[in-house]
Every structure is written in C-alpha cells, then in structure tokens.
Scaffold this motif. Structure first.
Motif, short mmCIF file in Angstrom:
data_model
loop_
_atom_site.label_atom_id
_atom_site.label_comp_id
_atom_site.label_asym_id
_atom_site.label_seq_id
_atom_site.Cartn_x
_atom_site.Cartn_y
_atom_site.Cartn_z
N LEU A 25 0.70 5.12 -12.71
CA LEU A 25 -0.49 4.54 -12.07
C LEU A 25 -0.55 3.02 -12.21
O LEU A 25 -1.04 2.33 -11.32
CB LEU A 25 -1.76 5.17 -12.64
CG LEU A 25 -2.00 6.64 -12.25
CD1 LEU A 25 -3.22 7.19 -12.98
CD2 LEU A 25 -2.17 6.78 -10.74
N LEU A 26 -0.06 2.49 -13.33
CA LEU A 26 -0.08 1.04 -13.51
C LEU A 26 0.83 0.32 -12.51
O LEU A 26 0.41 -0.67 -11.90
CB LEU A 26 0.29 0.68 -14.96
CG LEU A 26 -0.76 1.06 -16.01
CD1 LEU A 26 -0.31 0.62 -17.40
CD2 LEU A 26 -2.12 0.45 -15.69
N PRO A 27 2.08 0.78 -12.29
CA PRO A 27 2.87 0.16 -11.22
C PRO A 27 2.23 0.32 -9.85
O PRO A 27 2.34 -0.56 -8.99
CB PRO A 27 4.21 0.91 -11.29
CG PRO A 27 4.29 1.42 -12.68
CD PRO A 27 2.88 1.74 -13.07
N ALA A 28 1.54 1.44 -9.64
CA ALA A 28 0.83 1.65 -8.37
C ALA A 28 -0.25 0.59 -8.19
O ALA A 28 -0.49 0.11 -7.07
CB ALA A 28 0.22 3.05 -8.32
N ALA A 29 -0.91 0.22 -9.28
CA ALA A 29 -1.94 -0.83 -9.22
C ALA A 29 -1.34 -2.18 -8.87
O ALA A 29 -1.93 -2.96 -8.10
CB ALA A 29 -2.68 -0.91 -10.56
N PHE A 30 -0.16 -2.46 -9.41
CA PHE A 30 0.54 -3.70 -9.05
C PHE A 30 0.91 -3.70 -7.57
O PHE A 30 0.81 -4.72 -6.89
CB PHE A 30 1.80 -3.86 -9.90
CG PHE A 30 1.57 -4.60 -11.19
CD1 PHE A 30 1.72 -5.97 -11.26
CD2 PHE A 30 1.19 -3.92 -12.34
CE1 PHE A 30 1.51 -6.66 -12.44
CE2 PHE A 30 0.98 -4.59 -13.53
CZ PHE A 30 1.14 -5.97 -13.58
N ALA A 31 1.34 -2.53 -7.06
CA ALA A 31 1.74 -2.44 -5.66
C ALA A 31 0.55 -2.63 -4.73
O ALA A 31 0.59 -3.44 -3.79
CB ALA A 31 2.40 -1.09 -5.40
N ILE A 32 -0.54 -1.90 -4.98
CA ILE A 32 -1.70 -1.97 -4.10
C ILE A 32 -2.51 -3.24 -4.34
O ILE A 32 -2.83 -3.98 -3.40
CB ILE A 32 -2.60 -0.73 -4.30
CG1 ILE A 32 -1.84 0.54 -3.90
CG2 ILE A 32 -3.88 -0.87 -3.45
CD1 ILE A 32 -2.61 1.83 -4.17
N GLY A 33 -2.85 -3.50 -5.61
CA GLY A 33 -3.68 -4.67 -5.91
C GLY A 33 -2.95 -5.98 -5.80
O GLY A 33 -3.47 -6.95 -5.22
N SER A 79 0.83 -1.21 0.00
CA SER A 79 0.00 0.00 0.00
C SER A 79 0.86 1.26 0.00
O SER A 79 0.57 2.23 -0.71
CB SER A 79 -0.92 0.00 1.23
OG SER A 79 -1.80 -1.11 1.21
N ALA A 80 1.94 1.25 0.80
CA ALA A 80 2.82 2.41 0.86
C ALA A 80 3.49 2.68 -0.50
O ALA A 80 3.55 3.82 -0.96
CB ALA A 80 3.89 2.21 1.94
N LEU A 81 3.97 1.62 -1.13
CA LEU A 81 4.59 1.78 -2.45
C LEU A 81 3.58 2.31 -3.46
O LEU A 81 3.90 3.16 -4.30
CB LEU A 81 5.16 0.44 -2.92
CG LEU A 81 6.44 -0.03 -2.22
CD1 LEU A 81 6.77 -1.46 -2.63
CD2 LEU A 81 7.60 0.90 -2.55
N GLY A 82 2.35 1.80 -3.38
CA GLY A 82 1.31 2.26 -4.29
C GLY A 82 1.00 3.74 -4.11
O GLY A 82 0.81 4.47 -5.09
N LEU A 83 0.95 4.20 -2.86
CA LEU A 83 0.69 5.61 -2.59
C LEU A 83 1.83 6.48 -3.08
O LEU A 83 1.61 7.57 -3.63
CB LEU A 83 0.47 5.81 -1.09
CG LEU A 83 -0.81 5.21 -0.50
CD1 LEU A 83 -0.83 5.36 1.01
CD2 LEU A 83 -2.05 5.84 -1.12
N LEU A 84 3.06 6.02 -2.91
CA LEU A 84 4.22 6.79 -3.37
C LEU A 84 4.23 6.89 -4.91
O LEU A 84 4.56 7.94 -5.47
CB LEU A 84 5.51 6.14 -2.88
CG LEU A 84 5.77 6.23 -1.37
CD1 LEU A 84 6.92 5.33 -0.96
CD2 LEU A 84 6.06 7.68 -0.97
N LEU A 85 3.88 5.80 -5.57
CA LEU A 85 3.83 5.82 -7.03
C LEU A 85 2.68 6.69 -7.53
O LEU A 85 2.80 7.37 -8.55
CB LEU A 85 3.67 4.38 -7.55
CG LEU A 85 4.91 3.50 -7.38
CD1 LEU A 85 4.54 2.03 -7.57
CD2 LEU A 85 6.00 3.90 -8.36
N SER A 86 1.56 6.68 -6.81
CA SER A 86 0.42 7.52 -7.19
C SER A 86 0.78 9.00 -7.04
O SER A 86 0.37 9.83 -7.85
CB SER A 86 -0.79 7.20 -6.30
OG SER A 86 -1.22 5.87 -6.50
N ARG A 87 1.54 9.32 -5.99
CA ARG A 87 2.00 10.71 -5.82
C ARG A 87 2.87 11.13 -7.00
O ARG A 87 2.78 12.26 -7.49
CB ARG A 87 2.78 10.85 -4.52
CG ARG A 87 3.31 12.27 -4.28
CD ARG A 87 4.09 12.37 -3.00
NE ARG A 87 5.33 11.59 -3.02
CZ ARG A 87 6.18 11.53 -2.00
NH1 ARG A 87 5.93 12.18 -0.88
NH2 ARG A 87 7.28 10.81 -2.09
#
Length: 259
Positions: free
Chosen positions: A46-54, A23-31
């Motif tokens: 956003l796509l790497p963020a989806a891999f991190a969170i999802g 989740s933290a990695l996804g938030l950092l990538l979204s930022r």
C-alpha cells in the motif's frame, strides 16, 4: 492576463498521461496488497501505491500543469522547500486513505472518512503548491472555485479509494486510471480558474523558476516510476501466492511429523 497553457496544450496532455500512469500503477499495487492477509505485507504494497497515486498521479500532474501557468507582466518564482512539502502532503494523505481502507474491517463511515481526509489533503497539496509561488503581483483565490476544487478533490479521492479496493482486472484498472486522471485534472484546473491577479507588490521575488525545477523533478519521477513498474512486473500472481502458501503448509506439516 493569466495564462494556464503558456507552452500550449502540451502541458495538459503530459499532465494527463502522467496522472493516468501513476493512478494505474497505484491500482495495480493496491490489488497486490489485497492478495495478502497479513498487515505487514499489505502495508508493504500500500505504501508504494501511495507513492504512485499521490506522488505521480496527483503531485507530478500538478507540477507539470503549473509549467503552463504564467501572468503577463509578472515574475513568478517557486520556493523549492514548500514545493517539496506539497509533494509529501499528497503522498501522506493518499497513504493514510489507503491504509484506512486497506487494513481492518471496512465500514461506510470509515470509507467516507478516508475519502474526506484524502480529498481535503489533495486540496491542501494544491494550495500549498500555490503558496510556494513568490510573485511581483498578489495572487488571490476565488472562494467559489476553492470550494468547487475541494468538492472535486473529495469526490475524486473517494472514487480512487473505492476503485483501489474493488477492481481486480488489469484492463478495468487502466480504464479506471483514465477516469481518475480526468478527475485530478478537473480539480487542478477548476482551482486554477479561480486564481485572480491583484496589485503589484513591488517586492523582490525569491525562489526558482519552474523551468529550473524540471530536471530534478523529471529525474526523481523517472526513478520512482521505474521502481514502481519493476515492482508491479515482478509481483507474484494470486496463483503463485496460493502455491507458495500450500508449499509452506506442507513443509510445516512435514516438520511437525518429524518431531
């Protein structure tokens, strides 16, 4: 008797840690995506963020937690293809949610739709993973717990999308990641508390034991996490992007004058 912590509470601790990290990695990538104005560049983050969170924050958490699931006197096996499908569902629905709120104008209706779709998809991921189980007994799901798990999934997903859209400070993102991990774990274990053991089927079971899936899952997760961490570490800062834009503007202006 159904056991949710067959190997002790270590699975709960590991599941929480993995979920929080993803989740933290996804938030950092979204930022990082919000630092760009172009659609293509935003999608690239956003796509790497989806891999991190999802993938890590949600699906790997589900897989780790399932290592502790057992039923006395029953044999449990997992269909590898359906298990993989549940992972793809988690990544896909989070990607859709992030793209909906990360591209274009944000409205309340659009935001609510993204949260509803993503939350429903997360719940679908969980029950797809449960459907991958082949057992010598019938497994049923209490409708009240199913409804509760779906409601938690929608709430957790909406919160995650809002945080991905709003947070800027790294410290706040780690705190938010802990909140997201709590929500994801709450959804999972609420759904699992609704599992009921039925009659013996008498059928031969097929598939892989959960222990047999640990090594490929761990290797894949490690590779993805290392890639995501590298991406976050090497990502340009806001000031670097600003300086780069100024440099490009000066270069363009200089070339225009030479023509």
């Amino acid at each position: 008797m159904i056991e949710h912590f067959d190997h002790g509470y270590i699975t709960l601790a590991v599941a929480f840690a993995v979920s929080m990290s993803g989740s933290a990695l996804g938030l950092l990538l979204s930022r990082q995506a919000r630092l760009h104005t172009g659609t293509r560049r935003r999608v690239q983050w956003l796509l790497p963020a989806a891999f991190a969170i999802g993938g890590t924050g949600i699906w790997v958490m589900h897989f780790v937690a399932m290592l502790g699931f057992d039923v006395d006197g029953a044999i449990l096996r997992y269909d590898p293809l359906m298990t993989a499908a549940s992972a793809l569902i988690a990544i896909a629905v989070v990607a859709c949610g992030l793209l909906v709120i990360g591209l274009g104008r944000i409205t309340v209706g659009r935001f609510a739709l993204a949260g509803l779709f993503t939350g429903g998809g997360v719940a679908a991921m969980h029950y797809t993973g449960m459907a991958a189980i082949d057992s010598t007994i019938e497994l049923h799901h209490d409708p009240a717990y199913v409804a509760s798990a779906i409601a938690i999934a929608i709430g957790a997903s909406t919160t995650a999308l809002w945080l991905a859209l709003r947070l800027q400070k790294t410290a706040a993102m780690w705190l938010a990641a802990a909140v997201m991990a709590i929500a994801v774990n709450a959804m999972h274990y609420t759904a699992m508390l609704g599992v009921r053991a039925g009659e013996a089927t008498g059928d031969e079971v097929h598939g892989a034991h959960s222990i047999e899936l640990i090594f490929p899952m761990a290797v894949l997760t490690a590779v993805v996490l290392l890639f995501l961490i590298y991406t976050v570490i090497t990502a340009p800062s806001a000031s670097e992007l600003h300086n780069e834009a100024r440099l490009e503007a000066l270069q363009e202006s200089f070339e225009t004058r030479l023509r």
